[in-house]
Design a protein around this motif. Structure first.
Motif, PDB file in Angstrom:
ATOM      1  N   MET A   1       0.842  -1.156   0.000  1.00 55.92           N
ATOM      2  CA  MET A   1       0.000   0.000   0.000  1.00 55.92           C
ATOM      3  C   MET A   1       0.898   1.233   0.000  1.00 55.92           C
ATOM      4  O   MET A   1       1.873   1.295   0.728  1.00 55.92           O
ATOM      5  CB  MET A   1      -0.880  -0.005   1.253  1.00 55.92           C
ATOM      6  CG  MET A   1      -1.757   1.227   1.358  1.00 55.92           C
ATOM      7  SD  MET A   1      -2.584   1.355   2.946  1.00 55.92           S
ATOM      8  CE  MET A   1      -1.349   2.239   3.846  1.00 55.92           C
ATOM      9  N   VAL A   2       0.543   2.193  -0.824  1.00 53.82           N
ATOM     10  CA  VAL A   2       1.227   3.483  -0.836  1.00 53.82           C
ATOM     11  C   VAL A   2       0.182   4.534  -0.508  1.00 53.82           C
ATOM     12  O   VAL A   2      -0.824   4.658  -1.208  1.00 53.82           O
ATOM     13  CB  VAL A   2       1.866   3.785  -2.210  1.00 53.82           C
ATOM     14  CG1 VAL A   2       2.519   5.147  -2.201  1.00 53.82           C
ATOM     15  CG2 VAL A   2       2.845   2.697  -2.595  1.00 53.82           C
ATOM     16  N   ASP A   3       0.401   5.267   0.577  1.00 54.63           N
ATOM     17  CA  ASP A   3      -0.581   6.276   0.972  1.00 54.63           C
ATOM     18  C   ASP A   3       0.050   7.210   2.000  1.00 54.63           C
ATOM     19  O   ASP A   3       1.155   6.966   2.484  1.00 54.63           O
ATOM     20  CB  ASP A   3      -1.818   5.608   1.579  1.00 54.63           C
ATOM     21  CG  ASP A   3      -3.089   6.431   1.406  1.00 54.63           C
ATOM     22  OD1 ASP A   3      -2.998   7.630   1.063  1.00 54.63           O
ATOM     23  OD2 ASP A   3      -4.175   5.873   1.610  1.00 54.63           O
ATOM     24  N   VAL A   4      -0.681   8.279   2.308  1.00 54.83           N
ATOM     25  CA  VAL A   4      -0.266   9.160   3.387  1.00 54.83           C
ATOM     26  C   VAL A   4      -0.764   8.563   4.696  1.00 54.83           C
ATOM     27  O   VAL A   4      -1.808   7.902   4.738  1.00 54.83           O
ATOM     28  CB  VAL A   4      -0.804  10.610   3.200  1.00 54.83           C
ATOM     29  CG1 VAL A   4      -0.107  11.287   2.046  1.00 54.83           C
ATOM     30  CG2 VAL A   4      -2.303  10.629   3.024  1.00 54.83           C
ATOM     31  N   TYR A  72       8.551   8.594   3.102  1.00 54.42           N
ATOM     32  CA  TYR A  72       9.033   9.902   2.671  1.00 54.42           C
ATOM     33  C   TYR A  72       8.047  10.924   3.214  1.00 54.42           C
ATOM     34  O   TYR A  72       6.951  11.090   2.669  1.00 54.42           O
ATOM     35  CB  TYR A  72       9.126   9.995   1.146  1.00 54.42           C
ATOM     36  CG  TYR A  72       9.623  11.328   0.663  1.00 54.42           C
ATOM     37  CD1 TYR A  72      10.976  11.647   0.738  1.00 54.42           C
ATOM     38  CD2 TYR A  72       8.750  12.277   0.162  1.00 54.42           C
ATOM     39  CE1 TYR A  72      11.438  12.882   0.317  1.00 54.42           C
ATOM     40  CE2 TYR A  72       9.203  13.516  -0.255  1.00 54.42           C
ATOM     41  CZ  TYR A  72      10.550  13.812  -0.174  1.00 54.42           C
ATOM     42  OH  TYR A  72      10.999  15.043  -0.579  1.00 54.42           O
ATOM     43  N   GLY A  73       8.409  11.551   4.324  1.00 54.97           N
ATOM     44  CA  GLY A  73       7.487  12.480   4.974  1.00 54.97           C
ATOM     45  C   GLY A  73       6.234  11.745   5.402  1.00 54.97           C
ATOM     46  O   GLY A  73       6.295  10.717   6.083  1.00 54.97           O
ATOM     47  N   GLN A  74       5.093  12.252   4.981  1.00 50.78           N
ATOM     48  CA  GLN A  74       3.822  11.639   5.344  1.00 50.78           C
ATOM     49  C   GLN A  74       3.475  10.430   4.459  1.00 50.78           C
ATOM     50  O   GLN A  74       2.534   9.704   4.744  1.00 50.78           O
ATOM     51  CB  GLN A  74       2.677  12.662   5.228  1.00 50.78           C
ATOM     52  CG  GLN A  74       2.864  13.885   6.090  1.00 50.78           C
ATOM     53  CD  GLN A  74       3.478  15.064   5.324  1.00 50.78           C
ATOM     54  OE1 GLN A  74       4.265  14.886   4.407  1.00 50.78           O
ATOM     55  NE2 GLN A  74       3.129  16.270   5.723  1.00 50.78           N
ATOM     56  N   HIS A  75       4.226  10.207   3.402  1.00 50.94           N
ATOM     57  CA  HIS A  75       3.952   9.115   2.469  1.00 50.94           C
ATOM     58  C   HIS A  75       4.650   7.839   2.938  1.00 50.94           C
ATOM     59  O   HIS A  75       5.840   7.850   3.234  1.00 50.94           O
ATOM     60  CB  HIS A  75       4.438   9.482   1.062  1.00 50.94           C
ATOM     61  CG  HIS A  75       3.760  10.696   0.528  1.00 50.94           C
ATOM     62  ND1 HIS A  75       4.286  11.953   0.666  1.00 50.94           N
ATOM     63  CD2 HIS A  75       2.589  10.847  -0.120  1.00 50.94           C
ATOM     64  CE1 HIS A  75       3.469  12.837   0.116  1.00 50.94           C
ATOM     65  NE2 HIS A  75       2.429  12.191  -0.373  1.00 50.94           N
TER      66      HIS A  75
END
Length: 91
Positions: A1-4, A72-75
């Motif tokens: 899953m890729v998400d914030v 990466y940050g919020q991701h």
């Protein structure tokens, strides 16, 4: 899953305030009108969860294991699986 993903202690409003500021400061190659359209979409429709909530949802769906692949940050990139992620063979 890729998400914030929100931090555990962070509410949606604080998350969005920070995320929208990041978008406006870092997405410098996006034309201003398109950037504001994207910001309006995020503000209206994004409801990010914290990692523990995502893990509970996954576990309820039979995905008992998870691995934070990258952040990466919020991701976040998170691998949810039925098996131990170390058993998964990659190409």
């Amino acid at each position: 899953m890729v998400d914030v993903v929100r931090e555990e202690h962070q509410n949606r409003e604080d998350f969005l305030a920070r995320y929208l500021t990041d978008m406006r400061e870092r997405w410098t190659r996006i034309p201003p009108d398109q950037l504001e359209t994207a910001c309006a979409h995020v503000a209206a429709y994004d409801h990010p969860e914290c990692l523990s909530a995502l893990q509970q949802i996954a576990k309820a769906s039979g995905l008992n294991n998870n691995l934070l692949v990258s952040r990466y940050g919020q991701h976040h990139v998170i691998l949810f699986s039925r098996n131990d992620p170390s058993d998964i063979k990659t190409a």
